[in-house]
Design an enzyme around this catalytic site. Structure first.
Site, PDB file in Angstrom:
ATOM      1  N   LEU A 106      10.735   1.634   7.556  1.00  0.00           N
ATOM      2  CA  LEU A 106      10.458   2.050   6.155  1.00  0.00           C
ATOM      3  C   LEU A 106      11.407   2.902   6.031  1.00  0.00           C
ATOM      4  CD1 LEU A 106       7.828   1.673   4.334  1.00  0.00           C
ATOM      5  CD2 LEU A 106       6.591   3.307   5.456  1.00  0.00           C
ATOM      6  N   LYS A 126       6.709  -1.748   1.500  1.00  0.00           N
ATOM      7  CA  LYS A 126       5.564  -0.808   2.679  1.00  0.00           C
ATOM      8  C   LYS A 126       4.601  -1.527   2.485  1.00  0.00           C
ATOM      9  CE  LYS A 126       3.170   3.115   3.334  1.00  0.00           C
ATOM     10  NZ  LYS A 126       2.387   3.547   4.687  1.00  0.00           N
ATOM     11  N   GLU A 166      11.625   2.650  14.488  1.00  0.00           N
ATOM     12  CA  GLU A 166      10.508   4.011  13.954  1.00  0.00           C
ATOM     13  C   GLU A 166       8.993   4.007  14.585  1.00  0.00           C
ATOM     14  OE1 GLU A 166       9.643   2.683   9.855  1.00  0.00           O
ATOM     15  OE2 GLU A 166       9.796   0.758  10.188  1.00  0.00           O
ATOM     16  N   TYR A 210       0.643  -1.493   0.082  1.00  0.00           N
ATOM     17  CA  TYR A 210       0.310  -0.251   0.062  1.00  0.00           C
ATOM     18  C   TYR A 210       1.503   1.130   0.319  1.00  0.00           C
ATOM     19  CZ  TYR A 210       0.793   1.062   4.978  1.00  0.00           C
ATOM     20  OH  TYR A 210       1.142   1.433   5.880  1.00  0.00           O
TER      21      TYR A 210
HETATM   22  N1  PMP Z   1       7.019   3.590   9.232  1.00  0.00           N
HETATM   23  C1  PMP Z   1       6.308   3.280   8.812  1.00  0.00           C
HETATM   24  C2  PMP Z   1       6.086   1.540  10.153  1.00  0.00           C
HETATM   25  C3  PMP Z   1       4.766   3.669   8.411  1.00  0.00           C
HETATM   26  O1  PMP Z   1       3.642   3.241   8.355  1.00  0.00           O
HETATM   27  C4  PMP Z   1       4.873   4.736   7.877  1.00  0.00           C
HETATM   28  C5  PMP Z   1       3.640   5.670   7.256  1.00  0.00           C
HETATM   29  N2  PMP Z   1       4.195   5.409   5.948  1.00  0.00           N
HETATM   30  C6  PMP Z   1       6.209   5.746   8.188  1.00  0.00           C
HETATM   31  C7  PMP Z   1       7.661   5.647   8.542  1.00  0.00           C
HETATM   32  C8  PMP Z   1       6.668   7.847   7.510  1.00  0.00           C
HETATM   33  O2  PMP Z   1       6.574   6.859   6.325  1.00  0.00           O
HETATM   34  P1  PMP Z   1       6.004   7.997   5.329  1.00  0.00           P
HETATM   35  O3  PMP Z   1       6.467   9.434   5.766  1.00  0.00           O
HETATM   36  O4  PMP Z   1       6.542   7.849   3.626  1.00  0.00           O
HETATM   37  O5  PMP Z   1       4.418   8.999   5.440  1.00  0.00           O
END
Ligand code: PMP
Length: 285
Positions: free
Chosen positions: A207, A150, A182, A35
């Site tokens: 991620l 993701k 994270e 996603y």
């Molecule tokens: N880490 C994780 C585990 C996430 O689910 C997200 C949100 N998608 C993020 C970091 C932040 O990523 P982004 O700035 O691309 O939304």
């Protein structure tokens, strides 16, 4: 859920109620899918090219054919956003390995992926939490070893977020070997006591946040030097400032970790500056 909500499913824009996916979808049975989420601000998609590039990479890593090139994705996203009249919020995209008789191994290569998108109207810029600052707790990171993908397999993050909710806070920061990996749906940052902007280096352990990358590019404008290294929990608890980033939270100040006030217990000045810079960037398109 408004009756007029339109979603996208496999080539069609449909009323929400008519968008149905068979029970044999591999996303449903195995969480076998990817996603992506982009924010919408002033009716425009934020950092969208980078989100679409990450979608393509994630799909490639698990061998699902990307059904659209980036130009086509963006055309579909834009049409969906316009049909729903969303000027601020999110667009969610999901691609699964499609529908087939249940079997762990991949189905035949000609099985079409299931492609789905919906929008959520939501205040993302004038978020009251950003004024107040978020409280977070640390929890054990229970996830698998390819967190750079993701994937829709989000059970560990669901459990982490629920722990946060039950603790009455906004986010859970996941911890492995004494260091923060994270947030459950965000990237963790601190401003160290010596004014360095610190976040974990990219690897398969987390991620690659799109907002993370944009914020790192803005650090120089906030007079911050960057240190990409592990953040021990003890250091986070004693940081000058802390915040987390995501497509929907943008730059979210953290004012408390595990019940300990961070800095002066209110959003830090450098964090506030980074949030402003990011919002300016997002609004500039
Ligand atoms: N880490 C994780 C585990 C996430 O689910 C997200 C949100 N998608 C993020 C970091 C932040 O990523 P982004 O700035 O691309 O939304």
């Amino acid at each position: 859920m408004s009756a007029s909500r339109i979603v996208y499913l496999n080539g069609e824009f449909l009323p929400f109620e008519q968008a149905k996916v068979p029970i044999m979808d591999r996303g449903f049975l195995f969480a076998d899918g990817i996603y992506e989420v982009s924010a919408i601000l002033d009716g425009r998609l934020v950092d969208n090219a980078a989100h679409l590039a990450r979608l393509d990479r994630s799909l490639g890593e698990i061998g699902i054919r990307n059904p659209h090139d980036s130009a086509e994705w963006e055309r579909l996203q834009t049409e969906l956003v316009q049909r729903n009249g969303v000027t601020e919020g999110l667009v969610y995209m999901q691609v699964t390995r499609g529908v087939a008789e249940r079997d762990f191994a991949y189905p035949s290569a000609d099985t079409p992926p299931t492609v789905m998108m919906f929008t959520q109207a939501k205040t993302v810029a004038a978020n009251p939490l950003a004024e107040k600052g978020a409280r977070v707790i640390t929890v054990e990171d229970l996830r698998w070893k390819r967190r750079d993908i993701k994937s829709v397999a989000l059970l560990a993050q669901v459990l982490a977020k629920q722990q946060a909710v039950e603790a009455g806070v906004s986010e859970a920061w996941m911890v492995e070997d004494g260091a923060i990996t994270e947030g459950s749906s965000s990237t963790a940052f601190i401003v160290s006591r010596d004014r360095k902007l610190v976040t974990r280096p990219l690897s398969t352990a987390l991620l690659p946040g799109i907002t993370r990358a944009s914020v790192l590019k803005l650090a120089a404008e906030a007079d911050l030097t960057i240190e990409e290294r592990l953040i021990p929990v003890a250091e986070a608890l004693d940081a000058a400032e802390a915040f987390y980033t995501s497509a929907s939270a943008f730059v979210m100040p953290v004012v408390e970790i595990d019940g300990r006030a961070i800095g002066e217990g209110k959003p830090g000045p450098l964090t506030k500056r980074l949030r402003e810079l990011y919002l300016d960037l997002a609004r500039a398109g």
